[in-house]
Design a protein around this motif. Structure first.
Motif, mmCIF file in Angstrom:
data_model
loop_
_atom_site.group_PDB
_atom_site.id
_atom_site.type_symbol
_atom_site.label_atom_id
_atom_site.label_comp_id
_atom_site.label_asym_id
_atom_site.label_seq_id
_atom_site.Cartn_x
_atom_site.Cartn_y
_atom_site.Cartn_z
ATOM 1 N N GLN A 67 0.831 -1.201 0.000
ATOM 2 C CA GLN A 67 0.000 0.000 0.000
ATOM 3 C C GLN A 67 0.868 1.254 0.000
ATOM 4 O OE1 GLN A 67 -3.565 0.051 -0.043
ATOM 5 N NE2 GLN A 67 -3.067 2.163 -0.598
ATOM 6 N N ARG A 69 3.921 1.533 -1.242
ATOM 7 C CA ARG A 69 4.521 1.671 -2.571
ATOM 8 C C ARG A 69 3.501 2.208 -3.574
ATOM 9 N NH1 ARG A 69 8.050 -3.701 -3.909
ATOM 10 N NH2 ARG A 69 8.254 -2.565 -5.893
ATOM 11 N N ASP A 70 2.283 1.689 -3.516
ATOM 12 C CA ASP A 70 1.242 2.127 -4.461
ATOM 13 C C ASP A 70 0.893 3.594 -4.241
ATOM 14 O OD1 ASP A 70 1.217 -0.412 -5.486
ATOM 15 O OD2 ASP A 70 -0.615 -1.047 -4.467
ATOM 16 N N ASP A 71 0.752 4.000 -2.960
ATOM 17 C CA ASP A 71 0.402 5.390 -2.650
ATOM 18 C C ASP A 71 1.484 6.346 -3.136
ATOM 19 O OD1 ASP A 71 -1.914 4.529 -1.480
ATOM 20 O OD2 ASP A 71 -1.220 4.747 0.591
ATOM 21 N N GLU A 73 3.777 5.802 -5.464
ATOM 22 C CA GLU A 73 3.847 5.798 -6.925
ATOM 23 C C GLU A 73 2.758 6.698 -7.505
ATOM 24 O OE1 GLU A 73 3.485 2.623 -10.637
ATOM 25 O OE2 GLU A 73 4.082 1.916 -8.649
ATOM 26 N N ARG A 74 1.583 6.665 -6.899
ATOM 27 C CA ARG A 74 0.489 7.511 -7.356
ATOM 28 C C ARG A 74 0.846 8.994 -7.184
ATOM 29 N NH1 ARG A 74 -3.087 4.607 -5.475
ATOM 30 N NH2 ARG A 74 -3.138 5.438 -3.359
ATOM 31 N N GLU A 75 1.488 9.350 -6.051
ATOM 32 C CA GLU A 75 1.898 10.731 -5.831
ATOM 33 C C GLU A 75 2.963 11.152 -6.840
ATOM 34 O OE1 GLU A 75 0.732 13.039 -3.304
ATOM 35 O OE2 GLU A 75 -0.827 11.513 -3.558
ATOM 36 N N ARG A 77 3.392 10.089 -9.845
ATOM 37 C CA ARG A 77 2.789 10.310 -11.167
ATOM 38 C C ARG A 77 2.150 11.694 -11.267
ATOM 39 N NH1 ARG A 77 -0.121 4.395 -12.118
ATOM 40 N NH2 ARG A 77 1.777 3.261 -12.721
ATOM 41 N N LYS A 78 1.646 12.209 -10.150
ATOM 42 C CA LYS A 78 1.094 13.564 -10.153
ATOM 43 C C LYS A 78 2.205 14.607 -10.284
ATOM 44 C CE LYS A 78 -2.759 12.552 -6.962
ATOM 45 N NZ LYS A 78 -3.312 12.895 -5.624
ATOM 46 N N TYR A 94 10.803 7.735 -11.297
ATOM 47 C CA TYR A 94 10.851 6.736 -10.235
ATOM 48 C C TYR A 94 11.040 5.372 -10.882
ATOM 49 C CZ TYR A 94 6.051 5.352 -11.404
ATOM 50 O OH TYR A 94 4.941 4.893 -12.053
ATOM 51 N N VAL A 150 -1.706 17.328 -3.761
ATOM 52 C CA VAL A 150 -0.418 16.813 -3.285
ATOM 53 C C VAL A 150 -0.076 17.485 -1.963
ATOM 54 C CG1 VAL A 150 2.051 16.589 -3.743
ATOM 55 C CG2 VAL A 150 0.401 16.382 -5.622
#
Length: 471
Positions: A67, A69-71, A73-75, A77-78, A94, A150
């Motif tokens: 979770q 890592r996913d969170d 990675e999502r940030e 990408r923004k 990244y 963000v």
């Protein structure tokens, strides 16, 4: 020297806050310096046998780590499309490697905020105007990021640099916000610790309000639980207004800072623009929170009157202080160090580990060599405690001419370890302790005992309260 992605050469570790490791690195493809942040939550992961890959301490934490890592990675990408950012070290790219995730960010050109305070202004309190001028470009960019969803979530002096233009630059924009390990409690509001608590723009506003408080008063904001303690007189918040510490802070500025560090988010400013406006302009309309600026001539007259009355007292206090205070501090420090090291040396290995691990930040600075908060260990003078004279000194000052040579040193390292060295009449014991208890309440240590320069015994493994588990 480690190479990531066949491209990024790791130069050195800058710091590790328990959640992320920050590296100084070099992009061999673009031939430019960069910084790399590695997700490494020390509470749930460790290094594999290859010393590079990350592995979970417990398989049950796999979901938490995924979770995180996913969170992140999502940030990322923004943030990548927004690069470069004004006075914030933006995310360039990244990648996943060694069973974790890495973020490549812009390399700041300057020095850390702590180094700036220590070396450039020599620990002096800053004016609100100086902080405003240094921080406003960075805070305006943070407002823009907040609008895009963000939030930094971990703002503290450790992640703020001062660039070549004299302005603040924020680093570590991607971080595991909901993971509490490594969060600096003096810059983190109550909502970050609440179960299912939200991380809001006001969270960043609190954190930077605490930075302003630190820069202008020399004091850190107390953790939220101390501010809410039932032991506080009349249940009042023990935090004093900045103007009580710094006579150059106007009342309206002092109140603005206090509003920024309000315990609950709904009492704070909603944007950095509001905070900047509150500390900049002379009259602020929100008179319920911010008092109008006092007329400068009135303040000058008041100060002249007070100065006449207090001058004699100040002179007397200075004279007395020059004589008594150094003696008092020396006696207090010597007495505390004597008791601490007497107990430490006599203790069993497990108790030694507990004592070293439990030593607070202030005591570490008093009794040990604390490199854990430094950018580079070389910036610190190495001190030894002479067991004969019962004083601290550098190694060269220890009297080696006599029959007996007895001293001890305790170093806290950037890598989360502590090294205890005890030299006693030719015999020497060196013990390296990893400063986190294992899942079964033990400590991982490496211990070597030498007699007259020759190794007599050694141990590597986990030590518990009543047993050793050799590796």
């Amino acid at each position: 020297m480690e190479i990531l992605q066949d491209r990024y050469r790791i130069e050195k570790i800058l710091n590790c806050d328990g959640a992320m490791i920050r590296y100084d690195a070099y992009d061999t493809f673009r031939e430019q310096a960069v910084e790399i942040f590695e997700l490494y939550p020390t509470e749930i992961v460790t290094r594999d046998e290859d010393k590079k890959s990350v592995k979970l301490k417990k398989i049950s934490d796999e979901g938490i780590f995924k979770q995180m890592r996913d969170d992140m990675e999502r940030e990322a990408r923004k943030l990548i499309p927004l690069y470069p950012l004004d006075h914030i070290a933006g995310v360039i790219t990244y990648f996943n490697e060694n069973n974790t995730i890495y973020f490549v960010t812009e390399k700041t050109k300057g020095i850390s905020l702590d180094t700036y305070i220590r070396k450039k202004i020599h620990g002096a309190n800053m004016t609100v105007k100086a902080v405003y001028e240094m921080a406003s470009p960075m805070l305006k960019t943070l407002d823009m990021l907040h609008e895009k969803g963000v939030i930094h979530g971990r703002i503290s002096p450790d992640l703020i640099d001062v660039g070549e233009d004299g302005k603040m630059v924020l680093t570590g924009i991607v971080s595991p916000m909901k993971f509490m390990e490594g969060i600096n409690e003096n810059y983190s509001p109550v909502e970050q610790f609440a179960e299912n608590g939200q991380i809001l723009p006001e969270t960043d506003i609190y954190a930077f309000g605490a930075v302003i408080y630190r820069l202008t008063t020399g004091n850190e904001v107390l953790p939220f639980y101390e501010r809410l303690s039932e032991d506080n007189p009349e249940g009042k918040d023990p935090i004093l207004e900045p103007s009580r510490y710094n006579g150059g802070i106007m009342d309206y500025q002092s109140d603005a800072i206090m509003k920024a560090i309000s315990i609950y988010h709904f009492d704070r400013y909603k944007t950095f623009a509001e905070l900047l406006k509150a500390i900049e302009q002379e009259d602020y309309s929100d008179t319920g929170q911010i008092r109008k600026r006092e007329a400068p001539i009135k303040l000058i007259n008041e100060w002249k009157y007070k100065r006449t009355i207090l001058w004699g007292f100040v002179a007397a206090i200075v004279i007395l202080g020059l004589f008594f205070i150094p003696k008092a501090f020396d006696l207090t420090g010597r007495t505390g160090a004597k008791a601490f090291y007497k107990k430490l040396i006599a203790a069993d290995d497990y108790t030694k580990c507990r004592m070293i691990d439990d030593l607070g930040k202030t005591e570490r600075k008093t009794f040990a060599n604390d490199y854990s908060q430094m950018e580079e260990e070389g910036e610190h003078d190495i001190r030894y405690y002479d067991l004969i004279t019962e004083r601290f000194s550098d190694y060269g000052s220890i009297d080696k001419s006599g029959k007996h040579l007895r001293y001890v040193s305790l170093d806290y390292r950037l890598n989360g370890q502590a090294i205890l060295k005890v030299h006693y009449d030719g015999d020497e014991t060196v013990m390296t302790v990893t400063l986190k208890e294992t899942s079964d309440n033990g400590y991982y240590i490496e211990k070597t005992e030498s007699k007259e320069g020759k190794i007599a015994d050694s141990f590597v493994g986990i030590i518990h309260d009543n047993k050793q588990e050799e590796k």
